[in-house]
Scaffold this motif. Sequence first.
Motif, PDB file in Angstrom:
ATOM      1  N   ALA A 380      51.094  45.192  -0.849  1.00 37.25           N
ATOM      2  CA  ALA A 380      52.270  45.397  -1.702  1.00 37.25           C
ATOM      3  C   ALA A 380      52.529  44.139  -2.516  1.00 37.25           C
ATOM      4  O   ALA A 380      52.175  43.038  -2.092  1.00 37.25           O
ATOM      5  N   LEU A 391      55.611  47.381  -5.132  1.00 39.63           N
ATOM      6  CA  LEU A 391      54.589  48.256  -5.690  1.00 39.63           C
ATOM      7  C   LEU A 391      53.376  48.261  -4.767  1.00 39.63           C
ATOM      8  O   LEU A 391      52.945  47.205  -4.302  1.00 39.63           O
ATOM      9  N   PRO A 392      52.814  49.436  -4.514  1.00 42.62           N
ATOM     10  CA  PRO A 392      51.618  49.491  -3.671  1.00 42.62           C
ATOM     11  C   PRO A 392      50.384  49.058  -4.461  1.00 42.62           C
ATOM     12  O   PRO A 392      50.413  49.022  -5.700  1.00 42.62           O
ATOM     13  N   SER A 394      47.864  50.577  -5.280  1.00 40.77           N
ATOM     14  CA  SER A 394      47.410  51.582  -6.253  1.00 40.77           C
ATOM     15  C   SER A 394      48.108  51.440  -7.615  1.00 40.77           C
ATOM     16  O   SER A 394      47.662  52.020  -8.599  1.00 40.77           O
ATOM     17  N   LYS A 395      49.191  50.688  -7.677  1.00 42.27           N
ATOM     18  CA  LYS A 395      49.893  50.542  -8.969  1.00 42.27           C
ATOM     19  C   LYS A 395      49.591  49.209  -9.653  1.00 42.27           C
ATOM     20  O   LYS A 395      50.238  48.846 -10.628  1.00 42.27           O
ATOM     21  N   GLN A 408      57.793  53.076 -13.684  1.00 38.49           N
ATOM     22  CA  GLN A 408      57.333  53.288 -12.301  1.00 38.49           C
ATOM     23  C   GLN A 408      58.422  52.923 -11.296  1.00 38.49           C
ATOM     24  O   GLN A 408      58.144  52.650 -10.126  1.00 38.49           O
ATOM     25  N   SER A 502      61.779  52.056  -3.060  1.00 37.15           N
ATOM     26  CA  SER A 502      60.327  51.962  -3.288  1.00 37.15           C
ATOM     27  C   SER A 502      59.599  51.870  -1.944  1.00 37.15           C
ATOM     28  O   SER A 502      58.536  52.461  -1.769  1.00 37.15           O
ATOM     29  N   ARG A 505      59.562  55.310  -0.486  1.00 44.38           N
ATOM     30  CA  ARG A 505      58.691  56.226  -1.225  1.00 44.38           C
ATOM     31  C   ARG A 505      57.207  55.929  -0.977  1.00 44.38           C
ATOM     32  O   ARG A 505      56.419  56.810  -0.684  1.00 44.38           O
ATOM     33  N   ASP A 506      56.854  54.667  -1.072  1.00 49.39           N
ATOM     34  CA  ASP A 506      55.426  54.337  -1.078  1.00 49.39           C
ATOM     35  C   ASP A 506      54.884  53.801   0.244  1.00 49.39           C
ATOM     36  O   ASP A 506      53.680  53.610   0.379  1.00 49.39           O
ATOM     37  N   LYS A 518      58.833  63.715   0.925  1.00 47.36           N
ATOM     38  CA  LYS A 518      58.891  62.957  -0.343  1.00 47.36           C
ATOM     39  C   LYS A 518      60.294  62.373  -0.468  1.00 47.36           C
ATOM     40  O   LYS A 518      61.243  63.108  -0.742  1.00 47.36           O
TER      41      LYS A 518
END
Length: 519
Positions: A380, A391-392, A394-395, A408, A502, A505-506, A518
């Motif tokens: 992260a 942010l993970p 993947s972002k 995002q 965040s 969510r992630d 979700k």
Amino acid sequence: MSDGIIYVPRDSGALSMGAETVAAALDAEAKRRGLALLIKRNGSRGLYWLEPMVEVETARGRVAYGPVAVADIASLFDSNFLEGGEHRLGLGITEEIPYLKNQERLTFARVGVNDPVSIEDYVAHRGYRGLASALAMSGPRIVEEVALSGLRGRGGAAFPAGIKWRTALQAEGDQKYVVCNADEGDSGTFSDRMIMEGDPFVLIEGMTIAAIAVGATQGYIYLRSEYPHALNTLRAAIAVAERKNYLGDDVCGSGKAFKIALRVGAGAYICGEETAMLESIEGKRGMVRFKPPLPAVAGLFGKPTVINNVITLASVPVILEKGGLFYKNYGMGRSQGTLPIQLAGNVKYPGLIEKAFGVTLREIIYEYGGGTASGRPVRAVQVGGPLGAYLPESKLDLPVDYEAIAAQGGLLGHGGIVVFDDTVDMARQARYAMEFCALESCGKCTPCRIGSTRGMEVVDQIMASGGADKMAAADLLRDLCDTMAAGSLCALGGLTPLPVTSALRDFREDFGLPAAIKP
Ligand SMILES: Cc1cc2nc3c(=O)[nH]c(=O)nc-3n(C[C@H](O)[C@H](O)[C@H](O)COP(=O)(O)O)c2cc1C
Ligand code: SF4
């Protein structure tokens, strides 16, 4: 005549790694060898893992060595480092080090190059050219140049500087002010400090241009108390600027007055919020004011006030020197110009990287930062300080761009990036976001003052329960975040939900929540 010129940084980061002892030991060793060395003190180049990074002036340009310890000094002399000789700490020509060479340094052009408190050095390196252009223009013309550049506030909110200046210019007032926000409270950020310690005149010049543009005669720099070296450097630079007539009753013989006073905070994050900062400068407790009126209309002592972050103001001289279009041509979309990005946390090569907007987070973290210091995978990154989203991995292809990151659910803020590896516990980080808000809340409004404490409790509830109770607690946390986001008076309470939601969510697994939910 000296036998060599050596640069040893006086930046806090370098001092914390022993730069002062290294400078003294270099001097002592030179004397022992009968050499007359000139040791100059510069700012940091921002390659923090190499501090103290010592540079020597050679016929080929400056050659760098680092990180230098006292124990290395005799061998550096033995290796003829004064002429750029080879040594295991040798880094080659400073400007050719890829970390530096691949940057676009506009605001930081002189940091690490100059003696920070030498105005002669500053002028010799294109300093005060922006002010010279500004003094030949009318106030409205300066404002239009800044508006044309696309410069947006670097303190966090990214509000266009030109629009703010125009409002202050058009506001009626027998007295106007320029206030520089140097509270720099965000975690993982240090660009303001580096400018103030490494090139204070660029900030003074930027403030002077702002003052000339809007008709202000008094400026304040509100500095966090944790920056004693910046305070000393600013004090010295302001005194020199006054002596040389760059500040005072008749700036550069223009007939226009501008003076700068320093105010030191007492360690409250909320005092970085602009209206709480105004209260603090006025000698009151740092509490957020209702808006309107905007500070540009009725700010400090009720007078029209331009409030800008250090980096915003320090970016103004190059805009006035080279033109708004020159600056605007860097960047992407509505994020124009460059951003001094601060890379910190679990990263191999932490430091300051000034790049045009548009560079991706991945490029910054891997190509500059070299990945994690632990060697484990990045899990992260928190961008934008304590109120920024997590942010993970993947972002990470997101560009450094205000709109792209906001799309995002994130925040670019003051440009700080803090890296975490796969050992991070995101539920704890979410709890910490609430705890930080509870500790730093000014207490004026209920969603923030009470919601943050309830938020910590609800994260604890999620972690302590299972099944339907866990789901219900997660729903409650989301509701609480909605209430804080919608009902808080300022961005402390309003944005604390970003890191929390965040994480929910992630990084659901860290809360023990099933992947199918979700948030
Ligand atoms: C809780 C909170 C803390 C803030 N801290 C800072 C800070 O430390 N430095 C800063 O420049 N702006 C900070 N800001 C943003 C300021 O309120 C303001 O937007 C900024 O100083 C305006 O300058 P700019 O337009 O040049 O960014 C903070 C905002 C909030 C809500
Ligand atoms: S959101 Fe928090 S810090 Fe901001 S005004 Fe309300 S109580 Fe104060």
